[in-house]
Design a protein around this motif. Structure first.
Motif, PDB file in Angstrom:
ATOM      1  N   HIS A   2      36.725  43.402  41.181  1.00 41.73           N
ATOM      2  CA  HIS A   2      37.515  42.174  41.218  1.00 41.73           C
ATOM      3  C   HIS A   2      36.988  41.256  40.106  1.00 41.73           C
ATOM      4  O   HIS A   2      35.997  40.562  40.292  1.00 41.73           O
ATOM      5  N   VAL A  33      41.191  47.998  40.682  1.00 41.98           N
ATOM      6  CA  VAL A  33      41.029  46.622  40.213  1.00 41.98           C
ATOM      7  C   VAL A  33      41.912  45.719  41.065  1.00 41.98           C
ATOM      8  O   VAL A  33      43.114  45.966  41.209  1.00 41.98           O
ATOM      9  N   THR A  34      41.305  44.679  41.635  1.00 36.37           N
ATOM     10  CA  THR A  34      42.042  43.749  42.487  1.00 36.37           C
ATOM     11  C   THR A  34      42.073  42.369  41.863  1.00 36.37           C
ATOM     12  O   THR A  34      41.236  42.023  41.036  1.00 36.37           O
ATOM     13  N   GLY A  35      43.048  41.593  42.290  1.00 37.40           N
ATOM     14  CA  GLY A  35      43.176  40.219  41.826  1.00 37.40           C
ATOM     15  C   GLY A  35      44.371  39.573  42.483  1.00 37.40           C
ATOM     16  O   GLY A  35      45.268  40.264  42.991  1.00 37.40           O
ATOM     17  N   THR A  43      44.092  41.654  35.554  1.00 31.95           N
ATOM     18  CA  THR A  43      43.867  42.975  36.152  1.00 31.95           C
ATOM     19  C   THR A  43      44.521  44.075  35.324  1.00 31.95           C
ATOM     20  O   THR A  43      43.973  45.174  35.219  1.00 31.95           O
ATOM     21  N   SER A  47      42.239  47.006  33.883  1.00 34.06           N
ATOM     22  CA  SER A  47      42.477  48.378  34.324  1.00 34.06           C
ATOM     23  C   SER A  47      42.815  49.308  33.165  1.00 34.06           C
ATOM     24  O   SER A  47      42.680  50.525  33.284  1.00 34.06           O
ATOM     25  N   ASP A  55      45.552  49.507  39.348  1.00 33.45           N
ATOM     26  CA  ASP A  55      45.683  48.052  39.255  1.00 33.45           C
ATOM     27  C   ASP A  55      46.448  47.535  40.474  1.00 33.45           C
ATOM     28  O   ASP A  55      47.638  47.768  40.616  1.00 33.45           O
ATOM     29  N   GLY A  57      46.403  44.209  41.124  1.00 34.53           N
ATOM     30  CA  GLY A  57      46.518  42.774  40.865  1.00 34.53           C
ATOM     31  C   GLY A  57      47.826  42.198  41.379  1.00 34.53           C
ATOM     32  O   GLY A  57      48.898  42.686  41.036  1.00 34.53           O
TER      33      GLY A  57
END
Length: 162
Positions: A2, A33-35, A43, A47, A55, A57
């Motif tokens: 993150h 990948v987080t967001g 993100t 990514s 991704d 995000g």
């Protein structure tokens, strides 16, 4: 992973996060990948560090994010809410931890963790939102390879918890 944070003093630029994604992917880890919704550009850029990175995000609610973090073996994040949420669900954390707030009070709690960043940097305790020191030395001394090594260090703890 993150990468986002509302205080720029507590995180890396997107390019450095993308290199960390690449290092983790090259080491054989599946990277997610987080967001939040406001972090979709971040993100996406991060990514791109590895073709197999996922991704998420802007695509998770808070309960869904908690589920993603709970399913992770290790979470990599700056000192921000998702790092603490990961700790709350029992997931080990690699924290890119700027010393603008004291680690003794704000580091991930009750889970195995590795703090990366110079905790003695001149910005220590400043509570700065923007880095007050040219070159952001507290975190720019951390390299993607350091992140990969920290993740590897926490994997035995993550395996025991799984």
């Amino acid at each position: 992973m993150h990468p986002g944070c509302t205080a720029p003093a507590r995180t890396w630029p997107a390019e450095r996060w993308a290199l960390a994604v690449a290092a983790l992917s090259e080491a054989g880890y599946q990277v997610v990948v987080t967001g939040g919704r406001a972090e979709c550009q971040l993100t996406a850029a991060v990514s791109r560090g590895a073709p197999d990175a996922m991704d998420l995000g802007g695509r998770t609610t808070l309960p869904e994010l908690a589920s993603v973090l709970a399913g992770a073996r290790v979470v990599v994040a700056p000192n921000t809410g998702p790092a603490h949420l990961a700790a709350a669900v029992g997931t080990p954390v690699v924290s890119l931890f700027s010393p603008v707030v004291p680690a003794v009070r704000w580091a991930p709690y009750r889970v195995p963790s590795v703090l990366l960043g110079d905790q003695e940097a001149a910005c220590a305790g400043s509570r700065a939102r923007e880095c007050p020191i040219p070159g952001h030395p507290c975190l720019n001394g951390v390299w993607p390879e350091d992140v990969a090594a920290a993740v590897a260090k926490l994997m035995p703890a993550a395996g025991a918890a799984a």
